[in-house]
Design a protein around this motif. Structure first.
Motif, PDB file in Angstrom:
ATOM      1  N   LEU A  64      -9.974   9.190  13.538  1.00  0.00           N
ATOM      2  CA  LEU A  64     -10.320   8.286  12.441  1.00  0.00           C
ATOM      3  C   LEU A  64      -9.929   8.872  11.091  1.00  0.00           C
ATOM      4  O   LEU A  64      -9.469   8.146  10.201  1.00  0.00           O
ATOM      5  CB  LEU A  64     -11.815   7.959  12.483  1.00  0.00           C
ATOM      6  N   THR A  65     -10.077  10.176  10.939  1.00  0.00           N
ATOM      7  CA  THR A  65      -9.675  10.834   9.697  1.00  0.00           C
ATOM      8  C   THR A  65      -8.169  10.727   9.494  1.00  0.00           C
ATOM      9  O   THR A  65      -7.696  10.399   8.401  1.00  0.00           O
ATOM     10  CB  THR A  65     -10.116  12.316   9.705  1.00  0.00           C
ATOM     11  N   VAL A  66      -7.409  10.992  10.548  1.00  0.00           N
ATOM     12  CA  VAL A  66      -5.948  10.906  10.451  1.00  0.00           C
ATOM     13  C   VAL A  66      -5.522   9.459  10.179  1.00  0.00           C
ATOM     14  O   VAL A  66      -4.641   9.206   9.352  1.00  0.00           O
ATOM     15  CB  VAL A  66      -5.270  11.452  11.728  1.00  0.00           C
ATOM     16  N   ARG A  67      -6.156   8.493  10.821  1.00  0.00           N
ATOM     17  CA  ARG A  67      -5.834   7.081  10.563  1.00  0.00           C
ATOM     18  C   ARG A  67      -6.100   6.718   9.107  1.00  0.00           C
ATOM     19  O   ARG A  67      -5.316   6.020   8.473  1.00  0.00           O
ATOM     20  CB  ARG A  67      -6.647   6.168  11.473  1.00  0.00           C
ATOM     21  N   TYR A  68      -7.224   7.198   8.584  1.00  0.00           N
ATOM     22  CA  TYR A  68      -7.547   6.947   7.181  1.00  0.00           C
ATOM     23  C   TYR A  68      -6.465   7.539   6.277  1.00  0.00           C
ATOM     24  O   TYR A  68      -6.002   6.896   5.336  1.00  0.00           O
ATOM     25  CB  TYR A  68      -8.920   7.539   6.839  1.00  0.00           C
ATOM     26  N   LEU A  69      -6.053   8.772   6.561  1.00  0.00           N
ATOM     27  CA  LEU A  69      -5.027   9.421   5.746  1.00  0.00           C
ATOM     28  C   LEU A  69      -3.680   8.704   5.853  1.00  0.00           C
ATOM     29  O   LEU A  69      -2.974   8.538   4.852  1.00  0.00           O
ATOM     30  CB  LEU A  69      -4.885  10.891   6.138  1.00  0.00           C
ATOM     31  N   LEU A  70      -3.322   8.263   7.041  1.00  0.00           N
ATOM     32  CA  LEU A  70      -2.067   7.518   7.214  1.00  0.00           C
ATOM     33  C   LEU A  70      -2.114   6.189   6.460  1.00  0.00           C
ATOM     34  O   LEU A  70      -1.139   5.782   5.823  1.00  0.00           O
ATOM     35  CB  LEU A  70      -1.778   7.285   8.698  1.00  0.00           C
ATOM     36  N   ARG A  71      -3.260   5.511   6.511  1.00  0.00           N
ATOM     37  CA  ARG A  71      -3.419   4.239   5.787  1.00  0.00           C
ATOM     38  C   ARG A  71      -3.348   4.483   4.281  1.00  0.00           C
ATOM     39  O   ARG A  71      -2.703   3.729   3.553  1.00  0.00           O
ATOM     40  CB  ARG A  71      -4.742   3.574   6.178  1.00  0.00           C
ATOM     41  N   SER A  72      -4.007   5.537   3.817  1.00  0.00           N
ATOM     42  CA  SER A  72      -3.958   5.874   2.388  1.00  0.00           C
ATOM     43  C   SER A  72      -2.529   6.173   1.954  1.00  0.00           C
ATOM     44  O   SER A  72      -2.096   5.753   0.874  1.00  0.00           O
ATOM     45  CB  SER A  72      -4.853   7.077   2.092  1.00  0.00           C
ATOM     46  N   GLN A  73      -1.795   6.887   2.797  1.00  0.00           N
ATOM     47  CA  GLN A  73      -0.398   7.202   2.500  1.00  0.00           C
ATOM     48  C   GLN A  73       0.415   5.912   2.386  1.00  0.00           C
ATOM     49  O   GLN A  73       1.225   5.763   1.462  1.00  0.00           O
ATOM     50  CB  GLN A  73       0.176   8.097   3.586  1.00  0.00           C
ATOM     51  N   ASP A  74       0.202   4.978   3.299  1.00  0.00           N
ATOM     52  CA  ASP A  74       0.918   3.699   3.239  1.00  0.00           C
ATOM     53  C   ASP A  74       0.593   2.946   1.955  1.00  0.00           C
ATOM     54  O   ASP A  74       1.480   2.396   1.296  1.00  0.00           O
ATOM     55  CB  ASP A  74       0.565   2.825   4.444  1.00  0.00           C
ATOM     56  N   MET A  75      -0.682   2.915   1.593  1.00  0.00           N
ATOM     57  CA  MET A  75      -1.084   2.208   0.377  1.00  0.00           C
ATOM     58  C   MET A  75      -0.487   2.852  -0.863  1.00  0.00           C
ATOM     59  O   MET A  75      -0.018   2.155  -1.774  1.00  0.00           O
ATOM     60  CB  MET A  75      -2.615   2.149   0.283  1.00  0.00           C
ATOM     61  N   LEU A  76      -0.476   4.186  -0.921  1.00  0.00           N
ATOM     62  CA  LEU A  76       0.121   4.886  -2.059  1.00  0.00           C
ATOM     63  C   LEU A  76       1.629   4.654  -2.130  1.00  0.00           C
ATOM     64  O   LEU A  76       2.190   4.484  -3.215  1.00  0.00           O
ATOM     65  CB  LEU A  76      -0.191   6.380  -1.982  1.00  0.00           C
ATOM     66  N   THR A  77       2.281   4.623  -0.977  1.00  0.00           N
ATOM     67  CA  THR A  77       3.720   4.362  -0.938  1.00  0.00           C
ATOM     68  C   THR A  77       4.019   2.958  -1.452  1.00  0.00           C
ATOM     69  O   THR A  77       4.954   2.755  -2.237  1.00  0.00           O
ATOM     70  CB  THR A  77       4.258   4.541   0.495  1.00  0.00           C
ATOM     71  N   GLN A  78       3.228   1.985  -1.029  1.00  0.00           N
ATOM     72  CA  GLN A  78       3.415   0.606  -1.502  1.00  0.00           C
ATOM     73  C   GLN A  78       3.176   0.509  -3.001  1.00  0.00           C
ATOM     74  O   GLN A  78       3.936  -0.159  -3.719  1.00  0.00           O
ATOM     75  CB  GLN A  78       2.482  -0.336  -0.752  1.00  0.00           C
ATOM     76  N   ALA A  79       2.133   1.171  -3.489  1.00  0.00           N
ATOM     77  CA  ALA A  79       1.840   1.148  -4.923  1.00  0.00           C
ATOM     78  C   ALA A  79       2.965   1.799  -5.720  1.00  0.00           C
ATOM     79  O   ALA A  79       3.367   1.289  -6.773  1.00  0.00           O
ATOM     80  CB  ALA A  79       0.510   1.848  -5.200  1.00  0.00           C
ATOM     81  N   LEU A  80       3.487   2.912  -5.222  1.00  0.00           N
ATOM     82  CA  LEU A  80       4.592   3.592  -5.905  1.00  0.00           C
ATOM     83  C   LEU A  80       5.836   2.707  -5.937  1.00  0.00           C
ATOM     84  O   LEU A  80       6.519   2.611  -6.965  1.00  0.00           O
ATOM     85  CB  LEU A  80       4.900   4.929  -5.222  1.00  0.00           C
ATOM     86  N   THR A  81       6.115   2.049  -4.833  1.00  0.00           N
ATOM     87  CA  THR A  81       7.262   1.136  -4.784  1.00  0.00           C
ATOM     88  C   THR A  81       7.097   0.014  -5.802  1.00  0.00           C
ATOM     89  O   THR A  81       8.034  -0.313  -6.539  1.00  0.00           O
ATOM     90  CB  THR A  81       7.417   0.554  -3.360  1.00  0.00           C
ATOM     91  N   GLN A  82       5.898  -0.575  -5.875  1.00  0.00           N
ATOM     92  CA  GLN A  82       5.638  -1.651  -6.825  1.00  0.00           C
ATOM     93  C   GLN A  82       5.773  -1.165  -8.263  1.00  0.00           C
ATOM     94  O   GLN A  82       6.385  -1.825  -9.102  1.00  0.00           O
ATOM     95  CB  GLN A  82       4.247  -2.251  -6.599  1.00  0.00           C
ATOM     96  N   LEU A  83       5.231   0.011  -8.557  1.00  0.00           N
ATOM     97  CA  LEU A  83       5.332   0.567  -9.909  1.00  0.00           C
ATOM     98  C   LEU A  83       6.780   0.871 -10.288  1.00  0.00           C
ATOM     99  O   LEU A  83       7.186   0.651 -11.431  1.00  0.00           O
ATOM    100  CB  LEU A  83       4.475   1.827 -10.035  1.00  0.00           C
ATOM    101  N   THR A  84       7.553   1.355  -9.344  1.00  0.00           N
ATOM    102  CA  THR A  84       8.969   1.632  -9.597  1.00  0.00           C
ATOM    103  C   THR A  84       9.713   0.337  -9.916  1.00  0.00           C
ATOM    104  O   THR A  84      10.516   0.283 -10.863  1.00  0.00           O
ATOM    105  CB  THR A  84       9.604   2.339  -8.383  1.00  0.00           C
ATOM    106  N   GLN A  85       9.434  -0.707  -9.156  1.00  0.00           N
ATOM    107  CA  GLN A  85      10.073  -2.003  -9.419  1.00  0.00           C
ATOM    108  C   GLN A  85       9.651  -2.557 -10.779  1.00  0.00           C
ATOM    109  O   GLN A  85      10.488  -3.072 -11.537  1.00  0.00           O
ATOM    110  CB  GLN A  85       9.730  -2.994  -8.306  1.00  0.00           C
TER     111      GLN A  85
END
Length: 102
Positions: A64-85
């Motif tokens: 569950l901890t690893v899943r949380y971290l993977l989900r957080s990583q995905d959300m941060l990646t999406q946010a970074l992509t949006q901010l870059t655009q």
């Protein structure tokens, strides 16, 4: 079980090779984390039968901890992509305003 050797010594390698090797290991680690996060430990480790309930609980908490971290990583990646655009669009607007005022 992890079949990859994640730890290595990079002292004798040139810097660009060290970076490339680190990036490759990061990909391997990412794949390993995903595999661990979504595996069934009873099926994955049949040699430990019956598996102690305490071990299953600890493994599940780790999953569950690893899943949380993977989900957080995905959300941060999406946010970074949006901010870059957004940043690229803003630069385009600024450039067009600068050209129009000249």
């Amino acid at each position: 079980t992890c079949k990859y050797n994640i730890s290595s010594s990079f002292v004798s390698q040139p810097m660009h090779m060290t970076l490339l090797h680190s990036i490759q290991q990061c990909g391997i680690l990412q794949e390993t984390l995903s595999a661990i996060a979504f595996c069934n430990p009873v099926e994955e480790f049949p040699e430990i039968a019956p598996m102690p309930i305490e071990l299953l609980k600890v493994f599940r908490m780790a999953q569950l901890t690893v899943r949380y971290l993977l989900r957080s990583q995905d959300m941060l990646t999406q946010a970074l992509t949006q901010l870059t655009q957004d940043n690229q669009r803003a630069h385009g607007v600024i450039n067009s305003l600068s050209s129009a005022s000249s």
